[in-house]
Design an enzyme around this catalytic site. Structure first.
Site, PDB file in Angstrom:
ATOM      1  N   SER A   1     -72.003  13.068 -10.755  1.00 61.60           N
ATOM      2  CA  SER A   1     -70.334  13.052 -10.994  1.00 61.60           C
ATOM      3  C   SER A   1     -70.688  15.068 -10.493  1.00 61.60           C
ATOM      4  O   SER A   1     -69.954  15.347  -9.734  1.00 61.60           O
ATOM      5  CB  SER A   1     -69.008  12.690 -11.050  1.00 61.60           C
ATOM      6  OG  SER A   1     -68.700  13.544 -12.644  1.00 61.60           O
TER       7      SER A   1
ATOM      8  N   LYS B   1     -59.336  15.951 -13.078  1.00 70.63           N
ATOM      9  CA  LYS B   1     -60.453  16.524 -13.251  1.00 70.63           C
ATOM     10  C   LYS B   1     -60.196  18.070 -12.806  1.00 70.63           C
ATOM     11  O   LYS B   1     -60.212  19.117 -13.178  1.00 70.63           O
ATOM     12  CB  LYS B   1     -61.713  16.388 -11.943  1.00 70.63           C
ATOM     13  CG  LYS B   1     -62.104  15.542 -12.837  1.00 70.63           C
ATOM     14  CD  LYS B   1     -63.588  14.310 -11.715  1.00 70.63           C
ATOM     15  CE  LYS B   1     -64.267  14.262 -12.986  1.00 70.63           C
ATOM     16  NZ  LYS B   1     -65.631  12.838 -12.135  1.00 70.63           N
TER      17      LYS B   1
END
Length: 260
Positions: free
Chosen positions: A154, A203
């Site tokens: 990611s 996140k």
């Protein structure tokens, strides 16, 4: 012998209570996740620059480009119903299906090895995407990325942006970050397409905790990113490396940028 109704109900309740108790303590196929570490790809890791360029001059940079992660309970960790309910209403935690986080299956060691392999592939692809964007020949320009101990794919977008900033900045002599702390997430393909990832809401929390003011998010995950968006963090949706670079350039010029 026929039992009186109250006695019959009491007897029937015993297995139901037993089943409920078993459900409360039985392991369930979920993991508990929370905001994880962030790392500045323009900075250093264990005393060594994360991005090392050879075959072309590398720029000194200001600002930060922070890759973000989530921290989740391991695939072999048991999560029971009481824990699941407790964390369900905690905005700093997320309850996720185990297969959504550990799609490869296997033991803890197998999954760790898989994630590190995915990170290595991501770094290689990020380099291809960045050099392709800059029209530089990978035979001439070599890039070494030193963040292999953080698993998963990611961080691809942030690695590509870091390489672009190191080699070209904003294309006009300035920093791509504009001196800001920029965070984000997203996979990257060799042609620069940005792909969706999981745990975006967590996140964004990690990014703001570590000082970021702008967060680059795969456009398809805008709604997830908005769900628990920390105050002071600006979302910028992107679908490609070109989108991300153009958005940061526009931000530096004080122009309008896309928003979720």
């Amino acid at each position: 012998m026929r039992l009186p109704r109250p006695a019959a109900l009491a007897v029937c309740a015993v297995p139901v209570i037993g089943l409920f108790a078993a459900a409360v303590f039985a392991p369930l196929p979920f993991v508990i996740a929370q905001p994880g570490l962030t790392a500045d790809v323009l900075g250093e890791r264990d005393g060594k620059a994360v991005i090392v360029v050879s075959g072309a001059p590398a720029r000194p940079t200001k600002g930060e480009l922070r890759m973000t992660t989530i921290q989740a309970t391991g695939p072999s960790t048991s999560v029971n119903l009481s824990e699941l309910v407790r964390h369900w209403f905690d905005t700093t935690r997320a309850v996720l299906p185990r297969e959504a986080v550990y799609s490869s299956g296997g033991s803890d060691k197998d999954i760790e090895a898989h994630n590190l392999e995915e990170m290595a592939k991501s770094q290689s692809t990020a380099t291809q995407a960045a050099l392709g964007f800059l029209h530089k020949d990978p035979k001439d320009v070599k890039v070494e990325l030193n963040l292999a101990d953080v698993g998963g794919p990611s961080a691809g977008l942030l690695f590509s942006l870091g390489i672009v900033d190191k080699l070209d900045g904003d294309g006009s002599g300035g920093d791509l970050t504009g001196g800001r702390s920029i965070a984000g997430t997203g996979t990257i393909s060799a042609d620069g397409a940005v792909g969706a990832v999981g745990g975006v809401a967590l996140k964004t929390q990690a990014a703001r905790r570590d000082g970021a003011t702008v967060f680059l998010v795969p456009k398809a995950e805008c709604s997830d990113a908005r769900a628990e968006l920390p105050e002071g963090l600006r979302l910028v949706p992107v679908t490609s490396l070109t989108d991300a670079v153009n958005a940061l350039r526009a931000l530096n010029r004080g122009e309008a940028v896309p928003a979720c």
